[in-house]
Design an enzyme around this catalytic site. Structure first.
Site, PDB file in Angstrom:
ATOM      1  CG  MET A  65      -1.734  -1.329   1.268  1.00  0.00           C
ATOM      2  SD  MET A  65      -3.018  -1.348   2.522  1.00  0.00           S
ATOM      3  CE  MET A  65      -2.087  -1.478   4.015  1.00  0.00           C
ATOM      4  CG  ASP A  66       4.729   3.106  -2.171  1.00  0.00           C
ATOM      5  OD1 ASP A  66       5.566   3.003  -3.085  1.00  0.00           O
ATOM      6  OD2 ASP A  66       4.818   3.949  -1.260  1.00  0.00           O
TER       7      ASP A  66
END
Lengths: 296, 255
Positions: A57-58
């Site tokens: 989850m960047d």
């Protein structure tokens, strides 16, 4: 009526829409949207559906910068995106979803940011625990993967409660990687394998267990069994948002035959189309990857 | 009553028919979607070919001045079936040599490239295989590159060997101290087994799918992985583009 985004389902969202507005147009559009999505998922399900999808989850901080929010706002938006993505994955029929929520490397961030993320995790887990009936109805088993001793105490307690509360569910799995890196996971698996092997040797006052063969030693299957991620099959797709092409110490051991997908969308912008596109790419690569798996 | 029985039966038959035709419709829809995607992929390949041509012939200036210092170690993953075509691999290495890459790690799952090491050594200079001594070939100073050949057996199986080393070191003696193993313990054990090379900064994947195909896990922590497509469709300009993009990447390493 307070809405907890963790467990809100399609049905209860629809109910709220009805209560709040008598606008027939709105109801019609919502129904149309839902039907269109069911049709799309039905079409995609004709082909192979991945059993396990992992997400890095960047991009929360970049999203916050882009929309001039506080950094915390970016993480909160990211959480909402996570709920949508989970919903789509489970609707399509994915059984295991793994997310990289917090890396051991992230402890190097500014203390106030680390504190914020820890607080957010605690808030969301505790909120989740308040709505267990619905979670158990969907059969979601939640597992926290990583060096949980490194988490702040209230977060660790909440995480353990959540794992215990959903332990009997078997329909779908949500694996949340916190305080995790592969660089920690692999040596730890070696340590656990050594402990297990030495336990066998020490069995019965120093006499060797009949099945144990000194020559055999530790094998790859032993290491696989003792990995944190040994509770789930290897992922079929690993999705990293924000277009970055590296794995950043995530699931390095488990991605031998895994399709790597890097959509350009920042994590809070992730939604239906990225999930659908990822699965379509998986379907196109399916024959090749199955062939590679059989060759191993 | 007979009438209601018949009507119920025919309704059920109708529902079954419509379900069957509904499934057929979804099946057709799936094929249409995948057909459209295949067409899009072909269009993309054509565009990439044009882009590569423009870059190679200097029309796109930004990709030509490469800061190669950032690419200390370049990794190439090749699909094993494509790796059997040695001339294609040699052409790729010639391009890399022309760009100025000095150190390359060549990986293919089955070890096909390892078997052809003599061919590469002859053309490009010295080569190193894990656990073997450094062997050097004729030195052609312009084309010389350092190689490392890696295959699946240098991945998980090597870690299992390292695990056995560590077991022998700490667990055979019942009274010895048994520390919790960290990355350092693993790295040291792997070094003893011959795995001394650094992690590749950039990994170019030549194959039909973007997958690292079992490249040694502990060496991939922060490597940028770029999918270049099948080896037979490789393009010089796109290598330049990938390296250029890499030099622009900013990594936070988690912080």
């Amino acid at each position: 009526m307070e809405v907890n985004p963790i467990i809100t389902t399609d049905n209860s969202l629809k109910q709220m829409e009805e209560e709040r507005s008598e606008n027939i147009m709105t109801k019609l559009l919502t129904d149309l949207n839902s039907t269109a999505r069911k049709l799309l998922f039905g079409a995609i399900s004709t082909g192979p559906i991945p059993q396990h999808i992992a997400f890095i989850m960047d991009g929360n901080r970049r999203f916050a910068k882009k929309w001039k929010l506080t950094e915390g706002g970016g993480h909160k938006a990211g959480f909402l995106a996570l709920m949508s993505v989970l919903k789509y994955c489970y609707e399509i029929g994915v059984k295991y979803v793994t997310v990289y929520a917090f890396s051991l490397d992230n402890f190097n961030r500014r203390p106030d940011e680390v504190q914020y993320v820890m607080d957010l995790m605690q808030e969301k887990i505790e909120g989740f625990l308040k709505q267990l009936t619905i979670v158990n109805k969907y059969g979601v088993r939640v597992l926290f993967i990583g060096d949980l001793k490194r988490l702040y105490e209230p977060v660790r307690i909440a995480a353990e409660k959540a794992m215990e509360a959903t332990a009997k569910n078997t329909k779908t799995y949500l694996l949340v990687c916190v305080a995790y890196t592969s660089s920690h996971e692999i040596p730890r698996a070696i340590y656990e394998s050594c402990q297990a092997k030495s336990g066998v040797v020490m069995n019965g006052n120093g006499s060797v267990n009949g099945d144990y063969n000194h020559e055999v030693g530790i094998k790859v299957v032993d290491l696989d069994k003792h990995m944190y991620m040994g509770v789930a099959p290897d992922p079929d797709i690993l999705v990293r948002s924000s277009g970055e092409t590296r794995l950043s110490n995530f699931l390095l051991w488990q991605t031998t035959d895994c399709l790597l997908y890097s959509p350009k969308a920042l994590w809070p912008e992730m939604g239906l189309w990225q999930v659908v596109w990822g699965i379509l790419k998986f379907q196109m690569s399916y024959k090749y990857l199955e062939k590679k798996k059989k060759q191993a | 009553m007979l009438y209601s029985l018949i009507s119920r039966h025919s309704t059920m038959a109708l529902v079954a028919e419509s379900q069957k035709s509904g499934n057929m419709l979804l099946f057709l829809l799936w094929h249409v979607v995948h057909l459209i995607i295949s067409v899009l992929y072909i269009v993309r390949e054509i565009l990439r070919a044009i882009e590569s041509y423009l870059i190679t012939n200097g029309y796109v200036k930004t990709n030509t001045n490469l800061n190669l210092d950032r690419v200390k170690y370049l990794g190439i993953v090749v699909d094993s079936d494509e790796a059997r075509n040695t001339s294609q691999v040699i052409e790729l290495l010639e391009w890399l040599s022309a760009i100025g890459v000095k150190k390359v790690c060549l990986y293919d799952r089955e070890g096909v490239l390892k078997k052809s090491k003599e061919v590469f050594m002859e053309k490009f200079g010295s080569a190193k295989i894990p656990n073997e001594k450094l062997v050097s070939g004729p030195l052609l100073s312009k084309k010389r590159m350092d190689f490392e050949f890696v295959s699946l057996s240098d991945g998980k199986e090597l870690v299992a060997k390292a695990a056995n080393l560590l077991f022998k070191k700490y667990y055979v003696d019942a009274d010895s101290e048994k520390p919790f193993f960290t990355e350092t313990h693993l790295t040291d054990a792997l070094k003893t087994l011959g795995a001394v090379e650094p992690d590749p900064d950039l990994l170019l994947i030549y194959g039909p799918v973007r997958c690292h195909l079992g490249f040694p896990a502990w060496r991939l922590r922060y490597s940028e992985m770029v999918h270049m497509g099948p080896l037979k469709y490789k393009k010089y300009g796109l290598i330049l583009k990938a390296i250029h993009r890499f030099t622009k990447v900013k990594q936070n390493y988690g912080s």
